[in-house]
Design a protein around this motif. Structure first.
Motif, PDB file in Angstrom:
ATOM      1  N   ASN A  46       0.766  -1.711  -0.234  1.00  0.00           N
ATOM      2  CA  ASN A  46      -0.009   0.021  -0.066  1.00  0.00           C
ATOM      3  C   ASN A  46       1.223   1.407  -0.065  1.00  0.00           C
ATOM      4  N   GLY A 103      -7.448  -5.211   1.258  1.00  0.00           N
ATOM      5  CA  GLY A 103      -6.553  -5.456   2.091  1.00  0.00           C
ATOM      6  C   GLY A 103      -6.270  -5.138   4.030  1.00  0.00           C
ATOM      7  N   LEU A 104      -6.232  -3.783   3.984  1.00  0.00           N
ATOM      8  CA  LEU A 104      -7.044  -3.226   5.260  1.00  0.00           C
ATOM      9  C   LEU A 104      -8.009  -4.210   5.953  1.00  0.00           C
ATOM     10  N   PHE A 125     -13.797  -1.239   0.245  1.00  0.00           N
ATOM     11  CA  PHE A 125     -13.678  -0.153  -0.577  1.00  0.00           C
ATOM     12  C   PHE A 125     -11.841   0.105  -1.383  1.00  0.00           C
ATOM     13  N   THR A 126     -11.410   0.326  -1.962  1.00  0.00           N
ATOM     14  CA  THR A 126     -10.444   1.285  -2.586  1.00  0.00           C
ATOM     15  C   THR A 126     -10.299   1.977  -3.397  1.00  0.00           C
ATOM     16  N   THR A 127      -9.232   2.751  -3.813  1.00  0.00           N
ATOM     17  CA  THR A 127      -9.065   3.742  -4.653  1.00  0.00           C
ATOM     18  C   THR A 127      -8.343   3.684  -6.028  1.00  0.00           C
ATOM     19  N   LYS A 128      -8.123   2.123  -5.681  1.00  0.00           N
ATOM     20  CA  LYS A 128      -7.011   2.449  -6.916  1.00  0.00           C
ATOM     21  C   LYS A 128      -7.968   1.536  -8.182  1.00  0.00           C
ATOM     22  N   ASP A 172       5.372   5.992   5.572  1.00  0.00           N
ATOM     23  CA  ASP A 172       5.450   6.369   4.073  1.00  0.00           C
ATOM     24  C   ASP A 172       5.211   8.024   4.112  1.00  0.00           C
ATOM     25  N   ALA A 185       0.984   4.054  -3.138  1.00  0.00           N
ATOM     26  CA  ALA A 185       0.574   5.541  -2.286  1.00  0.00           C
ATOM     27  C   ALA A 185       1.941   6.588  -2.979  1.00  0.00           C
ATOM     28  N   LEU A 199     -12.029   3.714   5.335  1.00  0.00           N
ATOM     29  CA  LEU A 199     -10.260   2.565   5.462  1.00  0.00           C
ATOM     30  C   LEU A 199     -10.317   1.434   5.273  1.00  0.00           C
ATOM     31  N   GLY A 249      -7.378  -1.951  -7.673  1.00  0.00           N
ATOM     32  CA  GLY A 249      -7.617  -2.566  -6.043  1.00  0.00           C
ATOM     33  C   GLY A 249      -8.677  -3.437  -6.188  1.00  0.00           C
ATOM     34  N   MET A 250      -8.543  -3.908  -4.864  1.00  0.00           N
ATOM     35  CA  MET A 250      -9.858  -5.329  -4.457  1.00  0.00           C
ATOM     36  C   MET A 250     -10.415  -4.399  -3.064  1.00  0.00           C
ATOM     37  N   GLY A 251      -9.391  -3.376  -2.705  1.00  0.00           N
ATOM     38  CA  GLY A 251     -10.372  -2.889  -0.982  1.00  0.00           C
ATOM     39  C   GLY A 251     -10.428  -4.113  -0.061  1.00  0.00           C
TER      40      GLY A 251
END
Ligand code: ADP
Length: 675
Positions: free
Chosen positions: A576, A637-638, A627-630, A609, A580, A622, A633-635
């Motif tokens: 991540n 991970g976190l 939830f992802t902004t990519k 970072d 970023a 988050l 992305g799959m959203g």
């Protein structure tokens, strides 16, 4: 334990002995008094009897004198008469008159006789009987010859022996010689009655005071003959009479008998007084005794109630001491401990009656399970009836107690606080374990379900994805083979093929990420884990552009964790971070990983970072799944990372990095075996 009620207390013995001593002292006093009184009465009586005796002696002498004087006068009279008769001075009539009146006057001369030498009675007076009778009555009287001869010889008067007449009365005769010139001419005789002599010659007072008895030398009575027998102990006195005839005695018998109680009034007064005193003393004694008995009884009742009180108290204390709960009572005003049961003293050594309860209570803190504000409880702002309950942890022993406190009125009226402390450590610990297990169960099941979902998804989606890939691949090949196909169509088909491949890659990543397996927690070195993971990522071709400097605390204790899971979490955070910082030149793509120990028994791993940072909007969601902004992305991970860290009883958090970028941090518990 308690003294039997029947045995008097020492105090009681003392009272009993005092009582006995008092009793004897008073008895002795009474005895002395009574003896003294009797002695006094005796002495008075003796004195009086001596007085009476001397009086009777004096009276006897007076009576004797009186009789002797009368007889002397009579002798004188008769001697004179004899002289006159010798000189022939009287006519017979005159003789009769003089002698009669003399005899009558005297009262005891019964006859006066003129007797010739031949013993013939020639005249007599008073002429009660005839001369003939007189002469006849005299016949047996033998003493007249002796008297006649004695008087003739001696020319002196003489008395006869006492004699008894026919009537039983005693008499005596007095003979006075008559000499006519020198010739003996017989005698003039006076017959004296003893009885009448006593009656008339003794003074009148003698008769009122005494009974007079004339007695012969042999003791036989000559007057009052029938009553010669005299009662013993009678009050009497006998004197020998000094009369001119043979021994006679006069006995005076007192009108009242001699007695030891001469003065009845005095004696009675003394006796009455003594009796009164004795009675008073006895009633006093009775009262005293009753009072003493009442006191003893009261003492006994007191002792009995004391012993029953003590028994009650013992019972009360035994019950309180055998309770499994610590109990103490402290005064509200000054917090002084008034009572502490055995359990309390055992559980909290050093706590004792008289101490400050507040100092003891300061050793507690509110337990995590506490439901009421401890401060209010310990301030003791309790009113009667109000009960405060709280769960407290004893700082020194780390044990938990359920404290109940309430205001009570203590036995002496003071306001106090009754507090009980029940040990609930086992319950609290059991609750903690249960909670931890519950949390673990929840986390594990969440993890499992995520894993299951992921693998199910992978399995279900992989098939259609493979089919799509095949179809797309076949279509592209055909289009190229035909040579007629539009290049744009082929391009679109190739993009579709690429997307299908990407979808397959995502699914395989998720499956790798959450493998359906039982977590295995061990003792691991977190620094080592961080170093390996960073090396792994740096060796990854894609990630070459990322520099991962490590700031490791070499003194870190080991943690208790599943190594693979934590590696995945750290990998995800570093990926991540790299993503970023994608827009930065590769030299500036730096993600620092720092390990450090925290005060609460945890170890923290922080990833710094200089990326795009997280907008407040993104921050709220988050951790939400998907939830992802990519764009790729799959959203997940976190979301998965947080589940993994929480499974390890740690926390995953993030914050802004000062100067741009973000800091992600997760904590892990120190392995307890190291502490
Ligand atoms: P994905 O990486 O597949 O998007 P994640 O759950 O890992 O899913 O991340 C969710 C989102 O959180 C990301 O899309 C990104 O917007 C944001 N994010 C994660 N890590 C960082 C970071 N280090 N800096 C900025 N944004 C981040």
């Amino acid at each position: 334990m308690a003294r039997p009620a029947s045995a008097p207390a020492p105090d009681q013995w003392r009272r009993v002995s005092t009582f006995a001593r008092d009793w004897y002292v008073q008895e002795w006093l009474l005895l002395f008094f009574a003896v003294g009184m009797l002695l006094f009465i005796y002495l008075v009586a003796k004195h009086e009897s001596e007085l009476e005796r001397s009086e009777i002696v004096r009276d006897a002498a007076l009576i004797e004198q009186s009789i002797a004087r009368r007889l002397d006068a009579d002798q004188l009279f008769l001697d004179r008469l004899a002289l006159d008769l010798g000189e022939d001075r009287f006519s017979p009539q005159e003789f009769d008159r003089i002698t009669s009146s003399r005899a009558i006057e005297s009262g005891y001369i019964t006859e006066i006789l003129r007797i010739k030498p031949n013993l013939d009675v020639v005249r007599h007076a008073p002429a009660i009987n005839s001369l003939e009778i007189v002469r006849r009555n005299r016949a047996p009287f033998g003493d007249q010859i002796r008297m006649s001869s004695i008087t003739e010889k001696t020319s002196k008067s003489t008395y006869s022996q006492p004699f008894r007449s026919d009537s039983g009365r005693f008499f005596i005769e007095y003979a006075a010689p008559i000499f006519s010139q020198t010739r003996f001419d017989g005698t003039i005789n006076a017959v004296i009655s003893f009885e009448l002599l006593m009656q008339r010659a003794a003074p009148d007072w003698a008769h009122t005071k005494y009974r007079l008895i004339l007695r012969d030398s042999d003791g036989s009575g000559m007057t009052d003959a029938e009553q010669v027998q005299i009662e013993e102990n009678s009050y009497q006195h006998t004197i020998p009479l000094s009369l001119p005839w043979r021994d006679l005695s006069l006995t005076l018998i007192g009108a009242k008998p001699p007695t030891l109680l001469p003065n009845l009034t005095l004696s009675s007064a003394v006796i009455a007084l003594t009796a009164l005193m004795v009675w008073t003393l006895i009633s006093l004694r009775k009262q005293q005794r009753m009072r003493q008995l009442a006191e003893i009884e009261r003492d006994r009742v007191y002792m009995r109630s004391i012993s029953s009180l003590k028994e009650t108290n013992d019972r009360f204390e035994t019950v309180l001491d055998s309770l499994d709960v610590s109990v103490y009572v402290s005064e509200l005003a000054n917090n002084q401990i008034l009572f502490a049961n055995a359990r309390l003293r055992e559980t909290f050594p050093g706590v004792s009656v008289g101490q400050d309860a507040r100092a003891f209570e300061d050793g507690f803190v509110a337990a995590p399970t506490a439901r009421y504000p401890t401060a209010q409880l310990l301030r003791g702002e309790a009113m009667p009836g109000e009960v405060f309950i709280d769960e407290l942890e004893h700082r020194a022993s780390h044990r938990f107690f359920l404290m109940r406190t309430r205001a009570v009125r203590w036995v002496d009226g003071r306001m106090a606080r009754l507090t009980t402390l029940g040990d609930v450590t086992d319950r609290v610990q059991a609750e903690r374990i249960r909670q931890a297990q519950q949390e673990k169960l929840t986390r594990t099941s969440r993890l499992m379900s995520i894993g299951e979902i992921a693998s199910t998804l992978a399995h279900e989606i992989n098939q259609p994805l493979a089919a799509i890939a095949n179809y797309v691949n076949g279509s592209i090949r055909r289009l190229r083979g035909s040579g007629t196909a539009d290049a744009a169509v082929i391009g679109a088909m190739e993009k579709a093929e690429a997307q299908v491949a990407r979808a397959g890659a995502i699914i395989s990543r998720v499956r790798d990420f959450v493998r359906t397996r039982e977590p295995e927690r061990r003792r691991i070195d977190i620094n080592e884990l961080v170093t390996e993971t960073a090396r792994l990522l740096e060796s990854d071709e894609e990630s070459r552009a990322l520099a991962i400097p490590l700031e490791l605390d070499r003194s870190l204790p080991h943690v208790f964790a599943d190594k693979i899971m934590i590696e995945q979490v750290l990998l995800n955070l570093l990926r991540n971070a790299r993503e970023a910082m994608q827009h930065l030149p590769s030299a500036k793509r730096i993600a620092i990983v720092r390990t450090e120990q925290r005060g609460d028994g945890m170890v923290a791993v922080r990833v710094f970072d200089r990326g795009s940072g997280i907008s407040p909007d993104a921050a709220t969601q988050l951790f939400s799944p998907f939830f992802t902004t990519k764009s790729e992305g799959m959203g997940m991970g976190l979301n998965i990372c947080r589940s993994l860290i929480e499974y390890h009883e740690g926390r995953l958090t993030f914050e802004d990095n000062t100067g741009g970028g973000t800091i992600f941090q997760f904590t892990l518990p120190i392995d307890e075996g190291q502490e």
